[in-house]
Design an enzyme around this catalytic site. Structure first.
Site, PDB file in Angstrom:
ATOM      1  N   HIS A  26      81.633 -47.287  10.844  1.00  0.00           N
ATOM      2  CA  HIS A  26      80.698 -48.493  11.022  1.00  0.00           C
ATOM      3  C   HIS A  26      79.213 -48.339  11.199  1.00  0.00           C
ATOM      4  O   HIS A  26      78.536 -48.947  10.307  1.00  0.00           O
ATOM      5  CB  HIS A  26      81.291 -49.170  12.022  1.00  0.00           C
ATOM      6  CG  HIS A  26      80.720 -50.516  12.207  1.00  0.00           C
ATOM      7  ND1 HIS A  26      80.875 -51.522  11.167  1.00  0.00           N
ATOM      8  CD2 HIS A  26      79.686 -51.003  13.099  1.00  0.00           C
ATOM      9  CE1 HIS A  26      80.031 -52.684  11.259  1.00  0.00           C
ATOM     10  NE2 HIS A  26      79.200 -52.417  12.587  1.00  0.00           N
ATOM     11  N   TYR A  46      74.922 -49.568   9.242  1.00  0.00           N
ATOM     12  CA  TYR A  46      73.232 -49.529   9.771  1.00  0.00           C
ATOM     13  C   TYR A  46      72.429 -48.728   9.247  1.00  0.00           C
ATOM     14  O   TYR A  46      71.312 -48.841   9.080  1.00  0.00           O
ATOM     15  CB  TYR A  46      73.417 -50.053  11.361  1.00  0.00           C
ATOM     16  CG  TYR A  46      74.040 -51.322  11.521  1.00  0.00           C
ATOM     17  CD1 TYR A  46      73.382 -52.419  11.393  1.00  0.00           C
ATOM     18  CD2 TYR A  46      75.547 -51.472  11.801  1.00  0.00           C
ATOM     19  CE1 TYR A  46      74.323 -53.661  11.397  1.00  0.00           C
ATOM     20  CE2 TYR A  46      76.297 -52.574  11.800  1.00  0.00           C
ATOM     21  CZ  TYR A  46      75.479 -53.726  11.789  1.00  0.00           C
ATOM     22  OH  TYR A  46      76.011 -54.980  11.973  1.00  0.00           O
ATOM     23  N   HIS A  82      82.311 -57.874   0.141  1.00  0.00           N
ATOM     24  CA  HIS A  82      81.327 -57.977   1.200  1.00  0.00           C
ATOM     25  C   HIS A  82      80.316 -57.100   1.309  1.00  0.00           C
ATOM     26  O   HIS A  82      79.207 -56.900   1.550  1.00  0.00           O
ATOM     27  CB  HIS A  82      82.199 -57.942   2.617  1.00  0.00           C
ATOM     28  CG  HIS A  82      81.372 -57.657   3.774  1.00  0.00           C
ATOM     29  ND1 HIS A  82      80.380 -58.428   4.148  1.00  0.00           N
ATOM     30  CD2 HIS A  82      81.273 -56.360   4.602  1.00  0.00           C
ATOM     31  CE1 HIS A  82      80.005 -58.164   5.391  1.00  0.00           C
ATOM     32  NE2 HIS A  82      80.398 -56.631   5.471  1.00  0.00           N
ATOM     33  N   PHE A  83      80.511 -55.577   1.055  1.00  0.00           N
ATOM     34  CA  PHE A  83      79.679 -54.615   1.132  1.00  0.00           C
ATOM     35  C   PHE A  83      78.903 -54.289   0.113  1.00  0.00           C
ATOM     36  O   PHE A  83      77.888 -53.640  -0.115  1.00  0.00           O
ATOM     37  CB  PHE A  83      80.197 -53.495   1.933  1.00  0.00           C
ATOM     38  CG  PHE A  83      81.398 -52.638   1.120  1.00  0.00           C
ATOM     39  CD1 PHE A  83      81.113 -51.839   0.008  1.00  0.00           C
ATOM     40  CD2 PHE A  83      82.321 -52.328   1.620  1.00  0.00           C
ATOM     41  CE1 PHE A  83      81.743 -51.053  -0.556  1.00  0.00           C
ATOM     42  CE2 PHE A  83      83.514 -51.576   1.060  1.00  0.00           C
ATOM     43  CZ  PHE A  83      83.227 -51.018  -0.312  1.00  0.00           C
ATOM     44  N   HIS A  84      79.293 -54.943  -1.149  1.00  0.00           N
ATOM     45  CA  HIS A  84      78.373 -55.015  -2.403  1.00  0.00           C
ATOM     46  C   HIS A  84      77.255 -55.848  -2.219  1.00  0.00           C
ATOM     47  O   HIS A  84      76.112 -55.679  -2.537  1.00  0.00           O
ATOM     48  CB  HIS A  84      78.950 -54.967  -3.723  1.00  0.00           C
ATOM     49  CG  HIS A  84      79.744 -53.922  -4.085  1.00  0.00           C
ATOM     50  ND1 HIS A  84      80.886 -53.469  -3.752  1.00  0.00           N
ATOM     51  CD2 HIS A  84      79.395 -53.172  -5.322  1.00  0.00           C
ATOM     52  CE1 HIS A  84      81.325 -52.403  -4.323  1.00  0.00           C
ATOM     53  NE2 HIS A  84      80.609 -52.292  -5.167  1.00  0.00           N
ATOM     54  N   ARG A 114      92.261 -54.061  -2.289  1.00  0.00           N
ATOM     55  CA  ARG A 114      91.002 -53.198  -2.852  1.00  0.00           C
ATOM     56  C   ARG A 114      91.610 -51.908  -3.235  1.00  0.00           C
ATOM     57  O   ARG A 114      92.741 -51.595  -3.010  1.00  0.00           O
ATOM     58  CB  ARG A 114      89.976 -53.297  -1.691  1.00  0.00           C
ATOM     59  CG  ARG A 114      90.520 -51.973  -0.695  1.00  0.00           C
ATOM     60  CD  ARG A 114      89.670 -52.067   0.502  1.00  0.00           C
ATOM     61  NE  ARG A 114      88.449 -51.271   0.634  1.00  0.00           N
ATOM     62  CZ  ARG A 114      87.777 -50.814   1.664  1.00  0.00           C
ATOM     63  NH1 ARG A 114      88.178 -51.042   2.766  1.00  0.00           N
ATOM     64  NH2 ARG A 114      86.548 -50.054   1.482  1.00  0.00           N
ATOM     65  N   ARG A 115      90.766 -50.963  -4.059  1.00  0.00           N
ATOM     66  CA  ARG A 115      91.040 -49.696  -4.489  1.00  0.00           C
ATOM     67  C   ARG A 115      92.406 -49.531  -5.186  1.00  0.00           C
ATOM     68  O   ARG A 115      93.207 -48.699  -4.614  1.00  0.00           O
ATOM     69  CB  ARG A 115      90.992 -48.939  -3.224  1.00  0.00           C
ATOM     70  CG  ARG A 115      89.973 -49.040  -2.101  1.00  0.00           C
ATOM     71  CD  ARG A 115      90.222 -48.314  -0.857  1.00  0.00           C
ATOM     72  NE  ARG A 115      89.255 -47.462  -0.691  1.00  0.00           N
ATOM     73  CZ  ARG A 115      89.102 -46.708   0.355  1.00  0.00           C
ATOM     74  NH1 ARG A 115      89.924 -46.524   1.120  1.00  0.00           N
ATOM     75  NH2 ARG A 115      87.928 -45.765   0.517  1.00  0.00           N
TER      76      ARG A 115
END
Lengths: 178, 564
Positions: B234, B238, B385-387, B448-449
């Protein structure tokens, strides 16, 4: 980096900014507080979908030898409640892949899920059932099937070359009882 | 003050020394962006997979499967690209801000170590011995080259912390009683956070994965390994985002023609990110048995607190841009927005990244909320989301930064500002389309994946036909973004091999601030980074000891599997 060249425009802007800064920080903290309270409320008032732990096994092959995981893996525990003992292996769900899990509408089902090899993800499409199948740990979630139809069990944790084809079926039969 | 004779003044680097530092940063960035280029090329295969188009059979024997491709896509983009660019960036910027010479030996050592680790992992991915994806969850078992390579890269990524702390100490000695300048403060905070974060996956690698893959142990505890992975997994987001924040806080306002509104608020945001990001990794395991619901509730609350520094960021950065826009003559409620220098590709890239980040952040609040996460966990929602977050706040911001940084480092002129601008718009539009569609498909339970295009067509349509329009959009979004990447790399290489230009020796656009740190109690409190690091470690242990305890007292001995 130093503060330089203040002028009238900047001073005015800064004055307004300070006022907005205070209210923005207040809104941020208040919003987080609300989210916090809702989160804690939902922890206390669990509605069944929370992944819970049944047992740990030092040897991940042990669950496969237990009586619960033998036969169909489906046990009726009440008038309309069932336990389903689910074993994920590369690349099938037992029960579910060979023969569909067939239950009447309105069934309240507790799924006991584990894995016989690597990690798998037990996701029932169209519901909020979602549980990681981990070798050596049996976890459980509960769900009530209120709508008849075919539900697909999809593996959502990468488990090797056949991962995409690790599909099972749950068939909910009958008309909805009022 | 006898500034001329102070030790800091005496160690001001010469032009020649600065040229050496520029070469160092250029090595980091070129290597990072080359990895990203390969990663993006494979990314197109991943997005077309979801649209139902399987391109992998055409790539035999180079790439054997979707999963091998996905492993390379994840490792090259999320680890190699980020670790290289961030490490160089966070050593170079403070050096320029403090006007000090960093320890160049350590800087080049970091580079060499990272390169060795990357080559080891790359070898293990190309020979298909380690198609375990970038999360490498055991008991899937990759080769020792893979795990050792990643271990070396992670260890190398810690070294820049010492380079920055040493420069900060030298500066403080020469400037007693003064607050650390902002960019150096940000860099040190990011790297301290990363030190605490890396303890998780670092110990997973050193104590579990490396000995296991070398045959020194025969079984592995999959739950323990996974939990240690997410200790790092996680806060690593950041570690990816905050170096982009350095640019949007401390450089972008100047580029846009304005100033940073509040220095103390900026320090507060970075401090809160340090404290809140490390203890919350368990929220990636809401769906795992073996962790008590009580802890998951605590983690939910802690995770939602990360929204506070993000909202402060939204406020400070938006206000700084508003200031810039109004300075440029923008009037009314939104006039300032259109008055921003949109023709500058560097500014456009970073402002567009901020726009996607609004959607990324909103989706993040859903993921962080335990019960909502039930619906989207491990579905296409998550990569969507993370793209929108890492794919923009790091990648698009660094693309934007490179438009001035490459000329700054090489003394060559930017190849084509027009093409640069077009490429960032394409990247933005592509990721927005894919992000929107991926969120939609994920809500409908598309995992996903998964090599879904490898399924027989009937089965693919039976399972995912209900959201086929969304899945086609995922493919289209990926293709648009890839077009942007092609444009970007033309500019990238065009600049690297382009014409020397005396006017291209751009200064670093360090921004001025409206409200400085002097006299701010908040800035004084935030200055004690050692204290805050220890406090964060204590909070992290307080959360993690109850998480890890049942796993250590109920050890699982799982054998390894190679299933691809």
């Amino acid at each position: 980096m130093a503060t330089t060249t203040h002028d009238e425009f900047e001073d005015k802007f800064h004055h307004v900014a300070l006022r907005h800064e205070r209210s923005w920080v207040f809104i941020a903290v208040a919003m987080t507080a609300v989210l916090f309270i809702v989160a804690v409320y939902l922890v206390v008032h669990d509605y069944g979908l929370v992944a819970k732990t049944t047992r740990f096994y030092a040897n991940p092959d042990t669950p496969a030898t237990l009586a619960d995981f033998q036969g169909t893996g489906i046990k009726q525990t009440g008038p309309s409640s069932y336990n389903v003992y689910e074993m994920g292996r590369a690349w099938s769900w037992t029960p579910g892949t060979g023969t569909p899990i067939t239950l009447p509408v309105g069934s309240h089902v507790t799924f006991y899920v584990t894995s016989g090899d690597v990690l798998h993800g037990f996701e029932v499409q169209g519901t909020s059932i979602n549980l990681t199948a981990i070798p050596g740990v049996v976890g459980h979630v509960s769900y009530t099937f209120d709508k008849p139809g075919t539900y697909y069990i999809i593996c959502n944790e990468y488990c090797g070359a056949g991962h995409q084809a690790m599909i099972g079926k749950i068939v909910i039969t009958g008309a909805k009882q009022s | 003050m006898s500034a001329v004779l102070s030790p800091a003044a005496r160690s001001v680097p010469t032009t020649r020394e600065i040229a050496g530092e520029k070469k160092m940063l250029l090595a980091f960035w070129v290597t990072g962006f080359l990895a990203l280029m390969v990663g993006i090329a494979i990314g197109v295969l991943q997005s077309s997979n979801y649209a139902g188009v399987d391109l992998y059979p055409y790539l035999q024997p180079f790439l054997k499967s979707y999963y091998q491709g996905l492993t390379m896509h994840g490792v090259l983009n999320a680890y190699v690209f980020t670790f290289f660019t961030i490490s160089g960036w966070l050593m170079y910027l403070p050096a320029r801000e403090l006007k000090l010479r960093p320890n160049m030996g350590l800087a080049w050592f970091t580079y060499a170590l990272m390169l060795v680790g990357t080559l080891m992992a790359a070898y293990a991915m190309f020979d298909n011995s380690s198609s375990v994806l970038y999360t490498f969850y055991p008991p899937l078992k990759g080769s020792a080259w893979f795990y050792l390579g990643i271990t070396v890269v992670v260890v190398a990524s810690i070294i820049p912390l010492f380079v920055v702390l040493e420069m900060r100490a030298r500066w403080k000695k020469a400037n007693p009683g003064k607050l650390t300048p902002l960019v150096t403060y940000m860099s040190a905070t990011i790297l301290l956070m990363w030190l605490l974060a890396a303890l998780g996956a670092g110990s997973e690698a050193v104590f579990l994965l490396d000995p296991w893959s070398l045959g020194m142990t025969h079984t592995i505890n999959p739950l323990l390994a996974r939990t240690l992975f997410w200790w790092t997994g996680h806060p690593i987001v950041y570690y990816w985002l905050m170096p982009g924040y350095v640019s949007i806080y401390a450089l972008l306002p100047r580029q846009a023609g304005g100033k940073l509104v509040s220095d103390p608020l900026t320090r507060l945001a970075f401090l809160l990110l340090l404290v809140f990001s490390v203890p919350v990794g368990t929220h990636h395991q809401y769906m795992d048995p073996g962790i008590s619901p009580m802890i998951k509730g605590v983690v939910t609350a802690l995770t939602l607190s990360v929204a506070i520094p993000s909202l402060i960021t939204a406020f400070t950065v938006a206000l700084s841009l508003e200031y810039a826009g109004r300075r440029r003559g923008g009037k009314g409620l939104m006039g300032w927005w259109f008055a921003l220098p949109w023709k500058d590709p560097s500014v456009a890239a970073q402002v567009l990244a901020l726009v996607t980040f609004i959607f990324g952040g909103a989706g993040g609040i859903v993921n962080a909320s335990w019960q909502l996460d039930n619906v989207v966990h491990n579905t296409l929602w998550i990569p969507a989301h993370f793209h929108l977050t890492v794919g923009t706040m790091t990648t698009l911001v660094f693309m934007g930064v490179s438009f001035w940084l490459l000329p700054h480092l090489t003394g060559r002129r930017l190849y084509s500002a027009k093409l640069a601008l077009a490429s960032v718009w394409l990247w933005f539009v592509g990721l927005m389309v894919w992000g929107f569609a991926g969120h939609w498909a994920g809500m409908d339970g598309v995992p996903r994946r998964a090599w879904v295009s490898g399924l027989p067509h009937d089965q693919y349509m039976q399972l995912y036909g209900g959201v086929h329009p969304a899945l086609i959009m995922v493919g289209i979004g990926g293709a648009i973004a890839a077009l942007g990447a092609v444009g970007y790399y033309v500019v990238f290489f065009g600049t690297l091999f382009g014409r020397k230009d005396a006017k291209a020796m751009v200064e670093i656009p360090f921004t001025e601030v409206i409200a400085g740190p002097e006299g701010s109690t908040m800035s004084r409190i935030a200055e004690h980074l050692g204290f805050w690091t220890v406090a964060t470690l204590v909070i992290t242990l307080a959360v993690y000891i109850p998480v890890l305890w049942p796993m250590i007292t109920h050890p699982i001995h799982a054998p390894g599997f190679v299933l691809w």
